[in-house]
Design a protein around this motif. Structure first.
Motif, PDB file in Angstrom:
ATOM      1  N   GLU A  48      -5.444 -24.767  23.251  1.00 38.17           N
ATOM      2  CA  GLU A  48      -6.505 -24.290  24.136  1.00 38.17           C
ATOM      3  C   GLU A  48      -5.939 -23.773  25.448  1.00 38.17           C
ATOM      4  O   GLU A  48      -4.908 -24.238  25.912  1.00 38.17           O
ATOM      5  CB  GLU A  48      -7.498 -25.419  24.434  1.00 38.17           C
ATOM      6  CG  GLU A  48      -8.335 -25.819  23.240  1.00 38.17           C
ATOM      7  CD  GLU A  48      -9.408 -26.815  23.611  1.00 38.17           C
ATOM      8  OE1 GLU A  48      -9.867 -26.810  24.782  1.00 38.17           O
ATOM      9  OE2 GLU A  48      -9.774 -27.609  22.741  1.00 38.17           O
ATOM     10  N   CYS A  49      -6.651 -22.821  26.030  1.00 38.67           N
ATOM     11  CA  CYS A  49      -6.299 -22.325  27.358  1.00 38.67           C
ATOM     12  C   CYS A  49      -7.059 -23.125  28.400  1.00 38.67           C
ATOM     13  O   CYS A  49      -8.252 -23.402  28.235  1.00 38.67           O
ATOM     14  CB  CYS A  49      -6.684 -20.852  27.492  1.00 38.67           C
ATOM     15  SG  CYS A  49      -5.573 -19.753  26.627  1.00 38.67           S
ATOM     16  N   SER A  60       0.508 -17.326  29.886  1.00 38.90           N
ATOM     17  CA  SER A  60      -0.661 -16.904  30.640  1.00 38.90           C
ATOM     18  C   SER A  60      -1.509 -16.017  29.735  1.00 38.90           C
ATOM     19  O   SER A  60      -1.000 -15.076  29.123  1.00 38.90           O
ATOM     20  CB  SER A  60      -0.215 -16.121  31.878  1.00 38.90           C
ATOM     21  OG  SER A  60      -1.317 -15.566  32.529  1.00 38.90           O
ATOM     22  N   VAL A  61      -2.798 -16.340  29.645  1.00 36.31           N
ATOM     23  CA  VAL A  61      -3.723 -15.569  28.826  1.00 36.31           C
ATOM     24  C   VAL A  61      -4.767 -14.976  29.762  1.00 36.31           C
ATOM     25  O   VAL A  61      -5.460 -15.705  30.465  1.00 36.31           O
ATOM     26  CB  VAL A  61      -4.392 -16.447  27.746  1.00 36.31           C
ATOM     27  CG1 VAL A  61      -5.375 -15.643  26.917  1.00 36.31           C
ATOM     28  CG2 VAL A  61      -3.333 -17.102  26.870  1.00 36.31           C
ATOM     29  N   THR A  90      -7.811 -23.188  32.623  1.00 41.69           N
ATOM     30  CA  THR A  90      -7.685 -22.429  33.859  1.00 41.69           C
ATOM     31  C   THR A  90      -6.921 -23.254  34.891  1.00 41.69           C
ATOM     32  O   THR A  90      -6.818 -24.480  34.769  1.00 41.69           O
ATOM     33  CB  THR A  90      -9.063 -22.065  34.436  1.00 41.69           C
ATOM     34  OG1 THR A  90      -9.733 -23.276  34.814  1.00 41.69           O
ATOM     35  CG2 THR A  90      -9.910 -21.283  33.436  1.00 41.69           C
ATOM     36  N   TYR A 149      -4.011 -20.817  30.998  1.00 39.84           N
ATOM     37  CA  TYR A 149      -2.653 -21.135  30.580  1.00 39.84           C
ATOM     38  C   TYR A 149      -2.712 -22.050  29.376  1.00 39.84           C
ATOM     39  O   TYR A 149      -3.606 -22.877  29.253  1.00 39.84           O
ATOM     40  CB  TYR A 149      -1.884 -21.843  31.703  1.00 39.84           C
ATOM     41  CG  TYR A 149      -1.543 -20.945  32.858  1.00 39.84           C
ATOM     42  CD1 TYR A 149      -0.355 -20.216  32.857  1.00 39.84           C
ATOM     43  CD2 TYR A 149      -2.396 -20.824  33.945  1.00 39.84           C
ATOM     44  CE1 TYR A 149      -0.040 -19.380  33.924  1.00 39.84           C
ATOM     45  CE2 TYR A 149      -2.081 -19.998  35.013  1.00 39.84           C
ATOM     46  CZ  TYR A 149      -0.903 -19.285  34.990  1.00 39.84           C
ATOM     47  OH  TYR A 149      -0.578 -18.457  36.040  1.00 39.84           O
ATOM     48  N   ARG A 150      -1.720 -21.890  28.503  1.00 40.20           N
ATOM     49  CA  ARG A 150      -1.589 -22.802  27.375  1.00 40.20           C
ATOM     50  C   ARG A 150      -0.107 -23.063  27.145  1.00 40.20           C
ATOM     51  O   ARG A 150       0.757 -22.285  27.584  1.00 40.20           O
ATOM     52  CB  ARG A 150      -2.248 -22.259  26.125  1.00 40.20           C
ATOM     53  CG  ARG A 150      -1.584 -21.053  25.563  1.00 40.20           C
ATOM     54  CD  ARG A 150      -2.104 -20.750  24.185  1.00 40.20           C
ATOM     55  NE  ARG A 150      -1.086 -19.889  23.604  1.00 40.20           N
ATOM     56  CZ  ARG A 150      -1.302 -19.008  22.703  1.00 40.20           C
ATOM     57  NH1 ARG A 150      -2.491 -18.853  22.213  1.00 40.20           N
ATOM     58  NH2 ARG A 150      -0.319 -18.273  22.244  1.00 40.20           N
ATOM     59  N   GLY A 207      -9.513 -17.119  29.291  1.00 38.88           N
ATOM     60  CA  GLY A 207      -8.077 -17.151  29.539  1.00 38.88           C
ATOM     61  C   GLY A 207      -7.675 -18.318  30.416  1.00 38.88           C
ATOM     62  O   GLY A 207      -8.471 -19.171  30.770  1.00 38.88           O
ATOM     63  N   ASN A 253       5.430 -20.242  33.477  1.00 40.66           N
ATOM     64  CA  ASN A 253       5.200 -19.055  32.651  1.00 40.66           C
ATOM     65  C   ASN A 253       6.476 -18.201  32.576  1.00 40.66           C
ATOM     66  O   ASN A 253       6.889 -17.791  31.494  1.00 40.66           O
ATOM     67  CB  ASN A 253       4.032 -18.243  33.218  1.00 40.66           C
ATOM     68  CG  ASN A 253       3.673 -17.049  32.368  1.00 40.66           C
ATOM     69  OD1 ASN A 253       3.503 -17.162  31.164  1.00 40.66           O
ATOM     70  ND2 ASN A 253       3.550 -15.900  33.004  1.00 40.66           N
TER      71      ASN A 253
END
Length: 152
Positions: free
Chosen positions: A17-18, A50-51, A20, A58-59, A56, A43
């Motif tokens: 999952e991403c 980073s998405v 925030t 981070y994952r 979006g 990252n």
């Protein structure tokens, strides 16, 4: 450095999952601007991804069981090195405090080399015990593991 490890721990809870920056900051109790800089460094180091866009954030972008802790510490805090005693009076001399700091640093380095992000994540999520054994030999006392219980 510790902020980055906590962020990785949060992301590792739900690795697919991403999250925030706001979600991670709220979970670990820190400011978003500071955390944002740390996440950007993670990252760039390839540990998180980073998405962009809706949904979006981070994952995790690494396999925790294959990711040693040592490079994470270096990525977040710079080269890991012991500096011993830095007092002017000790430079070039044998210093008990400096030698002790060097040995503790080497033990911590060995510990970081032997542990992975999965080990940290297990501790972070489940509260798994962390143990490190440091053998202390004090040449001036000629004792191993001296008892300092009498010192207040």
């Amino acid at each position: 450095m510790l902020l980055g490890l906590h962020a990785l721990g949060e992301l590792a809870k739900e690795p697919d999952e991403c999250l925030t920056t706001q979600q991670v900051a709220a979970a670990i109790g820190t400011s978003e601007p500071h955390l944002s800089k740390v996440l950007q460094r993670l990252n760039k180091g390839g540990l998180v991804k980073s998405v962009r866009g809706p949904g979006g954030g981070y994952r995790l972008n690494c396999v925790p069981s294959e990711t040693p802790l040592y490079p994470i510490f270096e990525l977040l805090g710079g080269p890991f090195e012991s500096r011993g005693c830095r007092l002017d009076g000790c430079r070039g001399k044998k210093c008990f405090i400096g030698d002790m700091m060097d040995e503790l640093s080497r033990a911590f380095f060995r510990y970081l080399e032997s542990r992975t992000l999965a080990d940290f994540t297990s501790y972070y999520i489940h509260g798994t015990d962390v143990s490190i054994e440091i053998s202390v030999i004090t040449p001036s006392l000629g004792q191993k593991h001296p008892g300092f219980g009498h010192i207040n």
